[in-house]
Each structure stands twice: as structure tokens, then as C-alpha cells.
Motif scaffolding. Structure first.
Motif, mmCIF file in Angstrom:
data_model
loop_
_atom_site.group_PDB
_atom_site.id
_atom_site.type_symbol
_atom_site.label_atom_id
_atom_site.label_comp_id
_atom_site.label_asym_id
_atom_site.label_seq_id
_atom_site.Cartn_x
_atom_site.Cartn_y
_atom_site.Cartn_z
ATOM 1 N N ASP A 167 0.803 -1.216 0.000
ATOM 2 C CA ASP A 167 0.000 0.000 0.000
ATOM 3 C C ASP A 167 0.840 1.273 0.000
ATOM 4 N N GLY A 168 2.178 1.120 0.010
ATOM 5 C CA GLY A 168 3.036 2.295 -0.003
ATOM 6 C C GLY A 168 3.170 2.979 1.336
ATOM 7 N N ASP A 169 3.062 2.220 2.425
ATOM 8 C CA ASP A 169 3.169 2.789 3.770
ATOM 9 C C ASP A 169 4.290 2.090 4.537
ATOM 10 N N PRO A 170 5.564 2.325 4.163
ATOM 11 C CA PRO A 170 6.669 1.632 4.832
ATOM 12 C C PRO A 170 6.816 2.016 6.299
ATOM 13 N N ASP A 171 6.401 3.226 6.663
ATOM 14 C CA ASP A 171 6.497 3.618 8.080
ATOM 15 C C ASP A 171 5.627 2.709 8.944
ATOM 16 N N ALA A 172 4.384 2.493 8.512
ATOM 17 C CA ALA A 172 3.501 1.606 9.268
ATOM 18 C C ALA A 172 4.025 0.175 9.245
ATOM 19 N N ALA A 173 4.589 -0.241 8.100
ATOM 20 C CA ALA A 173 5.149 -1.586 8.011
ATOM 21 C C ALA A 173 6.292 -1.763 9.002
ATOM 22 N N LEU A 174 7.170 -0.751 9.082
ATOM 23 C CA LEU A 174 8.300 -0.841 10.007
ATOM 24 C C LEU A 174 7.816 -0.873 11.458
ATOM 25 N N ALA A 175 6.776 -0.115 11.740
ATOM 26 C CA ALA A 175 6.228 -0.140 13.095
ATOM 27 C C ALA A 175 5.675 -1.514 13.436
ATOM 28 N N ARG A 176 5.120 -2.206 12.431
ATOM 29 C CA ARG A 176 4.534 -3.536 12.670
ATOM 30 C C ARG A 176 5.600 -4.571 12.971
ATOM 31 N N VAL A 177 6.827 -4.367 12.474
ATOM 32 C CA VAL A 177 7.914 -5.319 12.713
ATOM 33 C C VAL A 177 9.033 -4.635 13.507
ATOM 34 N N ALA A 178 8.663 -3.788 14.435
ATOM 35 C CA ALA A 178 9.640 -2.994 15.187
ATOM 36 C C ALA A 178 10.538 -3.805 16.108
ATOM 37 N N PRO A 179 10.022 -4.832 16.843
ATOM 38 C CA PRO A 179 10.912 -5.548 17.775
ATOM 39 C C PRO A 179 12.099 -6.182 17.062
ATOM 40 N N GLU A 180 13.204 -6.295 17.770
ATOM 41 C CA GLU A 180 14.403 -6.904 17.203
ATOM 42 C C GLU A 180 14.150 -8.377 16.876
ATOM 43 N N PRO A 181 14.713 -8.852 15.766
ATOM 44 C CA PRO A 181 14.486 -10.261 15.384
ATOM 45 C C PRO A 181 14.937 -11.260 16.426
ATOM 46 N N ASP A 182 16.008 -10.976 17.161
ATOM 47 C CA ASP A 182 16.477 -11.945 18.141
ATOM 48 C C ASP A 182 15.561 -12.029 19.360
ATOM 49 N N GLN A 183 14.608 -11.102 19.448
ATOM 50 C CA GLN A 183 13.592 -11.216 20.489
ATOM 51 C C GLN A 183 12.358 -11.970 19.982
ATOM 52 N N VAL A 184 11.984 -11.670 18.769
ATOM 53 C CA VAL A 184 10.741 -12.223 18.238
ATOM 54 C C VAL A 184 10.795 -13.735 18.121
ATOM 55 N N TRP A 185 11.935 -14.289 17.729
ATOM 56 C CA TRP A 185 11.953 -15.732 17.449
ATOM 57 C C TRP A 185 11.690 -16.560 18.705
ATOM 58 N N LYS A 186 11.925 -15.958 19.890
ATOM 59 C CA LYS A 186 11.657 -16.674 21.125
ATOM 60 C C LYS A 186 10.160 -16.696 21.453
ATOM 61 N N TRP A 187 9.425 -15.758 20.877
ATOM 62 C CA TRP A 187 8.007 -15.644 21.204
ATOM 63 C C TRP A 187 7.122 -16.471 20.294
ATOM 64 N N VAL A 188 7.587 -16.730 19.084
ATOM 65 C CA VAL A 188 6.722 -17.337 18.080
ATOM 66 C C VAL A 188 7.453 -18.453 17.351
ATOM 67 N N SER A 189 6.708 -19.162 16.514
ATOM 68 C CA SER A 189 7.307 -20.195 15.677
ATOM 69 C C SER A 189 8.370 -19.585 14.782
ATOM 70 N N TRP A 190 9.509 -20.250 14.669
ATOM 71 C CA TRP A 190 10.612 -19.715 13.867
ATOM 72 C C TRP A 190 10.291 -19.676 12.388
ATOM 73 N N ILE A 191 9.217 -20.356 11.964
ATOM 74 C CA ILE A 191 8.873 -20.423 10.541
ATOM 75 C C ILE A 191 8.771 -19.027 9.930
ATOM 76 N N TRP A 192 8.322 -18.074 10.712
ATOM 77 C CA TRP A 192 8.107 -16.725 10.177
ATOM 78 C C TRP A 192 9.331 -15.822 10.355
ATOM 79 N N HIS A 193 10.406 -16.364 10.963
ATOM 80 C CA HIS A 193 11.519 -15.512 11.376
ATOM 81 C C HIS A 193 12.239 -14.877 10.195
ATOM 82 N N HIS A 194 12.623 -15.648 9.178
ATOM 83 C CA HIS A 194 13.333 -15.075 8.032
ATOM 84 C C HIS A 194 12.467 -14.077 7.278
ATOM 85 N N TRP A 195 11.169 -14.386 7.162
ATOM 86 C CA TRP A 195 10.264 -13.446 6.495
ATOM 87 C C TRP A 195 10.189 -12.140 7.277
ATOM 88 N N TYR A 196 10.156 -12.260 8.580
ATOM 89 C CA TYR A 196 10.124 -11.079 9.450
ATOM 90 C C TYR A 196 11.374 -10.229 9.240
#
Length: 995
Positions: free
Chosen positions: A871-900
Motif C-alpha cells: 500500500d506504499g506505507d513503509p512507516d507503518a510496516a516498520l512499526a509492525r515489525v519494530a521488535p528486534e528479530p532476536d527477540q521475536v523468534w523466542k516468542w513465536v514459531s521460527w517459521i516466520w523468522h526469516h520473512w520477518y
């Protein structure tokens, strides 16, 4: 007066009011302000002259229901015209509209079924979701009522729920008339089922037929009287006689109508008796019928029950029976044991003994059919015969009177066992039809044999055969039930000296059956004799546990493995008991999400301790901070006096315990991830050494999880992929099938996690095509939907989404690891198409089908970010994936980690984040080997550097990785002459170009 004019927007608001949405929800759905919604609601109240919002909502719902197309009634097509009963038809139709449960009661043969069918056909237009007919006559087990209804209404079993629960979920919000016919023989099963059904389905009505009322407080009873004879020659009874007599030959002369009325009166107006008498008209005429009724009509002596329920039909059947020659009388009573339509060959096996010759059976069946005591139906595989239920019951009484009941029933059981054995090894496109043609006979014969102590051995074998056949037929609930029944029969009888009474009768019957049906029955005649009953019970319970696994019933798996262990201990098999207890412990950790009530860690640890003691092993259960136990496969100096399969089972359970412990303390224990991997690798080696591919696959699953925790996604994917290869030669047993389905799901998921989209789609397609998942398409198609969505195959996703949604709703709106991502992937595709209303609807499904944490940090963040970038809204996209990747993978299935990670880097570049370049560099090592994520980083780097050739190279890489959506998006980002090509590529995928 003209109708009030309602604007298009007001009509939209009215429709949403009918869905009971709030003003805020309507505002969000229509993209208008709450104040505007309030204005429209006020206008609608005024225009439609409704007093309040609740009345307005009811009116909207009524309008929507009226506009819905009415489904056709699913009713049997009568072969003859319905005669008379104008008053009863009208009264019963009115009762069905105003009462929740109406039971039409009356003696057998009075015409209850035909009346119910006529009323149901008349009422079809009053039920928005249709009319369904269920014949319960073949059902002999009260526990099978729900399953019979499920088959009739087209509802399959769902993971985690039985057939009855699936029916309740499917009909919960439906406006349906359900006709249950022939309830009398299983009232104990019908009454509680109806109580649960009517409570769960407030808009459902039930019309039942039975010889006796259900005896429940919410029932309204409608007594069905005999056909009226008050009109003399013009009465309903005479009209029926004339119509049926004309159907089999020349109709009576009009001058004889008065005499025919007298015959009908003597038959007490019973429809079946009149029809049987009319069938004799062409051959006996008036004199013969009159003489027969005068000389041979006998009213059986007995109490009120016989008088009330059987007098008239029994009289007609006694008379018909006495007109037969002795061999045909014997044949009529003997074929009464068949529940389903049967062939002459089958009748010869069961009924062809003195005074009947097997070769004379076919002619006898023809004579019985000519006299309307049987129906004959030509089919592609030969003529099939069937007796009406009333005649079957009459024949059974005659069998008992002739002292033949046990002998004929035993022959029928032997025929069923022979047929089940033959079916067990059969294949072909007609297998399903062949099973369905004998299934109710198998169930009835099993019920009879299981109730007799001297037949428990053959009942055990028949229960095992039926369990296997039901599994192949995808009747998982029944399969589990039959395996558990076989276990109970074995433990209580098989191998315990109970075979003496059955040996002679069973031997004669099976020997005779083998002559006509084949050698299968004879080959299996001695199965189980001399085998320990407890050992046989343990084997059956293990199979039942495998079926429970296919049904995703963790509590049942755990219970059944523990029961198998107890049976093995009684059988003097401590190693087998240890293996079963280890399996129970493994289930508690490996399939914890499938439990309704998860056992405590202390309880599971106690099982594993007992398993080690029983097996003779002495090594303790390891903790993630300790070294794994010695590995006899790797260290020949370690001597463990334990059978290989028990060692493998214990190792797998220990790996599961370690995985769970590591999950609880990971990050706080040095090198614990490596030790977890080592423990899982040991389980794999031991399972391989034991030669057990199912156990090896389970150990590889543990290894896949351990490698995930260790930060090795490619190793995790490789272990998951290896499971498919290991299981390839495994036969389709319950345990093997459960493992194969889990392996396909994990192979698809892990392939997605490392960017192998073609592989993910391949495994997802295999899972979607698995026959056991045909009735649960929401589970079957989950990973295929996700793979297609990541690739950008919009049309394929939308095509599959409607079937997914319908199956999910019918399942009772289940929640699971894969259903949330599947729904979110559909929502994303709608977002990429620019249809944000549809996307919002699917995001509502995500909230019900998935888990909140994973949606927020995992797949939800990934899919939302993709839509926002489109939709051309990278600011909102960045806000949606704001947490650091090394934190997120502990919270959720790793399947989505590389995409994140890839989306976070892209959004950082597009917003000009000061750390964008550093994030690109940091992500390189993390996603190395993932072709899609690597191409995404290459594209981000090229955008940073203004490198057009680098962007185009990334587009080529996306194409090679099977991700045409990202390739088209790359062309859009490249701009210039590439924009048109990118837009065309998106359009070809069924997507919009975005902003």
C-alpha cells in the motif's frame, strides 16, 4: 400506501444490523463515521416503523433469511403414491412448525414413515436450510446414532471431535427439519442425542417415527392411526388397496369395492397388511384372500405390548408366512439376520443348510420377492434383496421359535468375518461402496456376538477387522471405538479358554462360508486362540491410540497408551509396558496442544521413571544442563539389557522431556541447546537401530525442534524433510498415518521457514490430498494456502479460501497452530488485491482460529507488513515489525523468522532509517541459504545503492525461488519502463498494483 424508500447505504446498514453488529463495527465495515451510522439507524427506524433497534435487527435478519435460496429437501423418493391421511397430514405439519420434537408413534406397518415423508416434503419450504432424512433401522448400537445422522447430513468427523459433536457444530445455527425414522430399537441412544441436539441447535426441528415414544419431557407425541375405513368403498384403506393391487396386475372390478372394504376392515386398516394382501390379489383373487383371512389369520396371544404393537401386522405376516412352502418359510426366517441388501450368494452361505439346499436359495428368494416379502433391486453387481424392517423382526421371532437363532446368527457372524477379511486386503475404486454395502451387517453381527460369552473370540476378531475397515473408510471415531471394543473382548475372553462353546458352531459356519466366499475365513479361523488375552488387548489399544492421534485427541492418546501398558504388564511383558508408558510420556509433551486436560509434569515424569524400571534401564531422565545418557548405539562398551524398540521409545520420551525443560529455561543454561540436539540425535539413532520408521520419524521431529532452538533452521527443515523419506515404505496403519500427516505438515512449514516455496507447496498439496483429511479441508489445505500466499498466487488462494472457511465453520471454529496462519494468508491476499473490507473479515477469522501471541509477533506481523508495503506505507510496516528479530523468534514459531527479518530490512530501507544499511548487513548471516530472504536483502541493498541492475537481478532471483509476487514488486520498485511489466505481472496473479 407505497413502501418507504430505503437508500443503498441504508440497505447496507440494515443488512449489518441483521448480523447484530454494533454502530462502531458497522462504521468500520462500511468506512463511515459512527455518527453517520447513527443517522442511518434513526432513518431506518422511522421509515420501517420499528420501535427500537432490536426490532430493526430482527426485521433485517428476517429479510436476509427470506432472500436466501431454499435448499432442496434431502428425502427418499417414494416409489408409490401417498394415499389419503389428509387430516393427519395437516395436523402433523402444523405440529412440526410449532414444536421442537414431534414423534409420530404407532405399530409397525401403520404407515408412519410414509406419513413423515409426506409431511417433510410439504414443510420443506418453511426451513431455510433444508430437510434431512435419517433411516435408523440399520443402526443397532445406540452409540452410533450421532454417526448415522452425520452420514445422512454430510458431516464428517473433525480433528478433536467425534461425529456427534460435528453434527452439533454443523447444525448449530441452521434452520433445519431433521426426520429420524425407525427410532424404536435404539431409543436409549436417540433420546440423549436429541436432547443435546435440540439444546445446541435452537432453530432445528425434529420429526421422529417410532413404535414407542422417546419418553423425554420436551417431546410432543402424535399417534398415527390406522387408515380410515369409515368411507366404505371410498375410504382411504380401499383406495390404497386398489392402487397397490393395480400396480402388480389387473385391478379389481369396481363392483368388488364393498368386499375389498370388508377385507381392509378385517386388516384393521394397517397399511403394510393392506399392501401385502393387495399383492396377493392377482393370484388369489377375492375368494382366496377371504379364505386366507378366515382360516389363517391368527391373533397372537400375549400381553398389552403384543396387542398394541404387533397384532395387525403380525396377523398379515402370519397369514403370508403360512401360505409359503416349508423351504421358503425357512428361507424367510433365516435371511432376517441380514441388515443391508444382500445377494443370493450371501443368502446361500448363511441360510443354505437343511432342509434348504444352497442351490435352491436363489429360486426361493425370487418367490419371496414375488410375494412382496422381499424387495429385489437389480444392480451392476447383481440382484440384491432386502426385507422390510417389520418382516425382519418377524423372521427373527420365527428363527427363535424354530430353535435356529444361534446357528443362523453364528453363520452370519462367520460370513461377516469372511467378508471383512476379504475387504481388508482389497483395493479399487469400488472398495468404499463394497464396505458401505456390508457395514451395518458387520456392526449388527458384532453386537450380537459380543454379548455372548461363548462368541467373544470371534467377536474380538470381527471388532479388529471392523476397526481396520472403518479406519480405511475414514470413520475414525468408529475405528477407535472398535479397537477399544476389541481390546475389551480380548482381555475378557480371547485366549482365556472361552473358545470351547463357540468352536463347533463357529467352525461349521466358517467352513461353510469359506466354500462360498473364499478361503479368507478359513485362514483366519484360528487367529487369537492360545494367544494371551491381555497381550491382544495391548495391541488393540496401541492401534486405538494411533487412531486417536489421527483425530488429534491428545487426552485419548495418553489414556490409551497407559491402558496398553497396563494390559502388557498383565500379559507378563514388562518391556512392552515400558514402551507404552514411554509413548504416553512422549505424547504429553509432543502433542500438548491437542490436550483438553494436560497431565502434570510430575505425573509424566513418574510414567517415564516406571518405564525405565520396567525395561531394566537405569539411566535417569536427563535435564538440559546435564549430559545425555550413554548411547549404546554409539558406545559399544555400554551394556544395556533392554530391547532395541524399548530403548528407542525411552530415548524419544527423554528427548521430549529435555525439549520441554529447555523451552522453560532456555537462555539461562549454558550450552543447553547443543545438549538438547544431542539428546534428540541419540533418539534418532536408537530408533533407526530398532528398525522402527515411525519411531524414527517421531525422533526426527524432536530433532527438528531441537535444531530450531539451537538456531539452525536449515537443519530443522532437513530433519523434517527426512521424516517423509523414512515414512515412505510404512503401511497405512493408524500410527503410521498419524505420523505421516504430522510429517507432511511440518515439512511444509519448515520449507516455508527457509524459503523453499516449491517444496512447501509440494508437501502442502500432499497434505491437502490426504484421504483422511477429505472431511477437514481447513486443516488439509492450511499450509498450501500459506505457501500460495507467500508466492502471491492470489487466484489459487481465493479459490481455496471459501472451502477452507466453510470447513472451518462446520468444524465448530477450531483453533490450531496452522489455522491462524492460513486465515491470515487469505487476509493478506485480499489486502494485496486492495479489498480491505474482505481483509477485515478474514482478520476476524484469524482472531478465532489462531493464537494471539503468534499473530501479533509472528505470521500476523509478516502478513500485515507485506500489505502495508504494497500500500506504499513503509512507516507503518516498520512499526509492525519494530521488535528486534532476536527477540521475536523466542516468542513465536521460527517459521516466520526469516520473512520477518527480510520485511523489517526492506521497510527500514524504504523509510530511510539510519540503521538501514547496518540492518541489511546484520541480516545476511541470519538468512544465508534462504533464496527468498536473500533476494529480498539483495533488493534492499540495491535500493540503498541506487543499483538498477541489482534490483533486476533480485527480480530474477525471486522468480527462480518460486516467488512471482516479490519479482513483480521488484519491478514496481525499479520504476521507469519496468513499472508496466510489474503491474501486468501482479494482474496475472490476481493482485492489485498497490500505491
Amino acid at each position: 400506501m407505497s413502501s418507504p424508500v430505503v437508500s443503498a447505504r441504508e440497505a447496507e446498514v440494515l443488512a449489518l444490523l441483521g448480523e447484530h453488529l454494533s454502530n462502531a463495527e458497522i462504521s468500520a465495515r462500511l468506512f463511515i463515521s459512527v455518527r453517520t451510522v447513527e443517522s442511518h439507524v434513526s432513518a431506518l427506524l422511522r421509515k420501517l416503523d420499528e420501535p427500537d433497534r432490536r426490532a430493526l435487527s430482527r426485521r433485517a435478519a428476517d429479510l436476509a433469511r427470506a432472500a436466501r435460496p431454499r435448499p432442496a429437501a434431502v428425502l427418499p423418493a417414494p416409489l408409490t403414491a401417498f394415499i389419503g391421511r389428509v387430516r393427519e397430514r395437516a395436523e402433523l405439519a402444523e405440529a412440526v412448525k410449532t414444536r421442537r420434537l414431534v414423534t409420530a408413534v404407532g405399530p409397525g406397518g401403520v404407515g408412519k414413515t410414509r406419513l413423515a415423508l409426506a409431511v417433510a416434503a410439504d414443510a420443506a419450504g418453511d426451513f431455510a436450510d433444508g430437510v434431512w432424512f435419517v433411516d435408523l433401522a440399520p443402526v443397532t448400537d445406540p452409540a452410533r446414532v450421532g454417526a448415522a445422522v452425520a452420514v445422512a447430513v454430510g458431516v464428517g468427523e473433525q480433528p478433536g471431535r467425534g461425529a456427534e459433536e460435528s453434527v452439533l457444530a454443523a447444525l448449530a445455527d441452521r434452520e433445519v427439519l431433521l426426520v429420524l425414522d425407525n427410532c424404536e430399537q435404539i431409543r436409549d441412544g436417540v433420546a440423549p442425542f436429541l436432547e443435546r441436539l435440540l439444546v445446541a441447535c435452537p432453530r432445528l426441528r425434529v420429526l421422529a417415527t417410532s413404535r414407542a415414544r422417546m419418553m423425554v419431557p420436551f417431546e410432543w407425541v402424535f399417534p398415527v392411526p390406522p387408515l380410515s375405513s369409515d368411507g366404505g368403498p371410498d375410504s382411504e384403506a380401499v383406495t390404497l388397496f386398489l392402487e397397490r393391487a393395480a400396480a402388480v396386475g389387473r385391478p379389481p372390478e369396481p363392483a368388488l369395492r364393498d368386499k375389498i372394504a370388508a377385507i381392509c376392515e378385517r386388516l384393521d386398516g394397517m397399511a403394510l397388511a393392506i399392501e401385502l394382501a393387495a399383492a396377493r390379489w392377482p393370484t388369489l383373487g377375492l375368494d382366496g384372500l377371504t379364505a386366507g383371512l378366515s382360516d389363517q389369520l391368527r391373533i397372537l396371544a400375549g400381553g398389552p405390548r403384543a396387542d398394541d404393537r404387533h397384532r395387525s401386522v403380525r396377523a398379515a405376516l402370519d397369514w403370508s408366512h403360512d401360505l409359503l412352502e416349508p423351504p421358503d418359510r425357512a428361507l424367510l426366517r433365516r435371511i432376517s439376520v441380514f441388515v443391508m441388501p444382500f445377494t443370493a450368494e450371501a443368502a446361500g452361505v448363511v441360510a443354505g443348510f437343511a432342509p434348504l439346499e444352497p442351490t435352491a436359495v436363489a429360486d426361493g428368494l425370487g418367490r419371496l420377492a414375488e410375494q412382496s416379502l422381499l424387495t429385489a433391486t437389480p444392480t451392476a453387481t447383481g440382484t440384491r434383496y432386502q426385507a422390510l424392517e417389520t418382516i425382519r423382526q418377524y423372521g427373527t421371532e420365527r428363527l427363535a421359535g424354530a430353535d435356529e437363532l444361534t446357528d443362523v446368527r453364528s453363520r452370519h457372524v462367520a460370513w461377516c468375518l469372511a467378508g471383512a477379511t476379504a475387504l481388508s486386503g482389497a483395493e479399487g475404486p469400488d472398495w468404499r461402496a463394497r464396505f458401505d454395502a456390508v457395514a451395518d451387517d458387520l456392526r449388527a453381527s458384532l453386537a450380537w456376538a459380543a454379548a455372548r460369552p461363548d462368541h467373544r473370540t470371534v467377536a474380538h476378531r470381527l471388532a479388529l477387522a471392523l476397526a481396520g475397515l472403518a479406519f480405511t473408510r475414514n470413520l475414525l471415531g468408529e475405528s477407535q471405538q472398535r479397537y477399544e471394543q476389541a481390546a475389551a473382548l480380548a482381555d475378557d475372553g480371547a485366549g482365556r479358554g472361552d473358545t470351547r462353546g463357540v468352536a463347533a458352531a463357529e467352525g461349521r459356519a466358517v467352513a461353510d462360508a469359506a466354500d462360498a466366499v473364499g478361503d479368507e475365513a478359513g485362514a483366519g479361523r484360528g487367529a487369537g486362540r492360545g494367544a494371551d488375552g491381555a497381550a491382544a488387548a495391548a495391541e488393540a489399544l496401541r492401534e486405538a491410540a494411533g487412531v486417536a492421534g489421527c483425530r488429534r485427541l491428545g487426552d485419548d492418546m495418553y489414556r490409551l497408551h497407559r491402558a496398553a501398558a497396563e494390559a502388557a504388564r498383565r500379559a507378563g511383558d514388562p518391556t512392552g509396558a515400558a514402551r507404552d508408558l514411554a509413548a504416553a510420556a512422549t505424547v504429553a509433551y509432543r502433542f500438548s496442544s491437542e490436550f483438553a486436560h494436560l497431565p502434570t509434569p510430575a505425573e509424566v515424569t513418574g510414567l517415564l521413571t516406571t518405564a525405565r524400571r520396567l525395561s531394566g534401564a537405569v539411566d535417569p531422565v536427563p535435564h538440559p544442563s546435564t549430559s545425555p545418557p550413554p548411547d549404546p548405539a554409539a558406545d559399544p562398551t555400554v551394556e544395556v539389557e533392554v530391547e532395541a524398540d524399548a530403548v528407542a521409545a525411552l530415548a524419544l520420551a527423554e528427548a521430549a522431556v529435555v525439549m520441554d525443560a529447555f523451552g522453560a529455561v532456555q537462555g539461562d543454561v549454558d550450552n543447553s541447546a547443543g545438549e538438547t540436539v544431542a539428546c534428540a540425535e541419540r533418539a534418532v539413532r536408537l530408533a533407526r537401530r530398532a528398525g522402527d520408521p515411525v519411531a524414527e520419524s517421531a525422533a526426527l521431529d524432536a530433532l527438528s525442534g531441537a535444531r530450531t532452538w539451537a538456531g539452525d533452521p536449515f537443519g530443522a527443515a532437513a530433519a523434517a524433510r527426512r521424516r517423509i523419506e523414512v515414512l515412505a515404505p510404512v503401511p497405512h496403519t493408524p500410527a503410521g498415518t498419524q505420523e505421516r500427516m504430522d510429517a507432511l505438515a511440518m515439512a511444509a512449514g519448515t520449507a516455508l521457514g527457509v524459503g523453499e516455496l516449491a517444496q512447501a507447496r509440494r508437501w502442502g498439496r500432499h497434505l491437502a490430498d490426504h484421504p483422511l483429511l477429505a472431511e477437514v479441508e481447513h486443516h488439509a489445505s492450511s499450509w498450501l494456502l500459506v505457501a500460495d500466499a507467500f508466492a502471491g498466487n492470489g487466484r489459487d488462494v481465493l479459490t481455496g479460501s471459501e472451502r477452507f472457511l466453510d470447513a472451518w465453520r462446520r468444524s465448530g471454529r477450531q483453533r490450531s497452530f496452522s489455522l491462524g496462519p492460513a486465515a491470515a494468508s487469505v487476509a493478506m491476499i485480499h489486502g494485496l488485491r486492495g479489498d480491505h473490507g474482505a481483509r477485515a473479515s478474514w482478520l476476524a477469522v484469524v482472531k478465532e482460529a489462531g493464537t494471539a501471541s503468534e499473530h501479533h509477533h509472528g505470521y500476523g506481523a509478516v502478513f500485515d507488513a507485506m500489505v502495508l508495503l504494497q500500500d506504499g506505507d513503509p512507516d507503518a510496516a516498520l512499526a509492525r515489525v519494530a521488535p528486534e528479530p532476536d527477540q521475536v523468534w523466542k516468542w513465536v514459531s521460527w517459521i516466520w523468522h526469516h520473512w520477518y527479518v527480510g520485511l523489517r530490512v526492506e521497510a527500514s530501507v524504504l523509510v530511510g532509517h539510519p540503521e538501514a544499511r547496518a540492518r541489511v548487513a546484520a541480516a545476511r548471516h541470519l538468512v544465508a541459504g534462504n533464496p527468498v530472504a536473500t533476494a529480498q536483502l539483495d533488493r534492499a541493498q540495491a535500493l540503498l545503492d541506487g543499483d538498477l541492475s541489482g534490483q533486476l537481478a533480485a527480480a530474477t532471483a525471486f522468480d527462480a525461488a518460486g516467488c512471482p509476487y516479490q519479482s513483480a514488486r521488484t519491478l514496481l520498485l525499479a520504476g521507469g519502463d519496468h513499472t508496466a511489466t510489474g503491474r501486468a505481472a501482479l494482474a496475472a496473479l490476481g493482485l492489485a498494483p498497490g500505491s
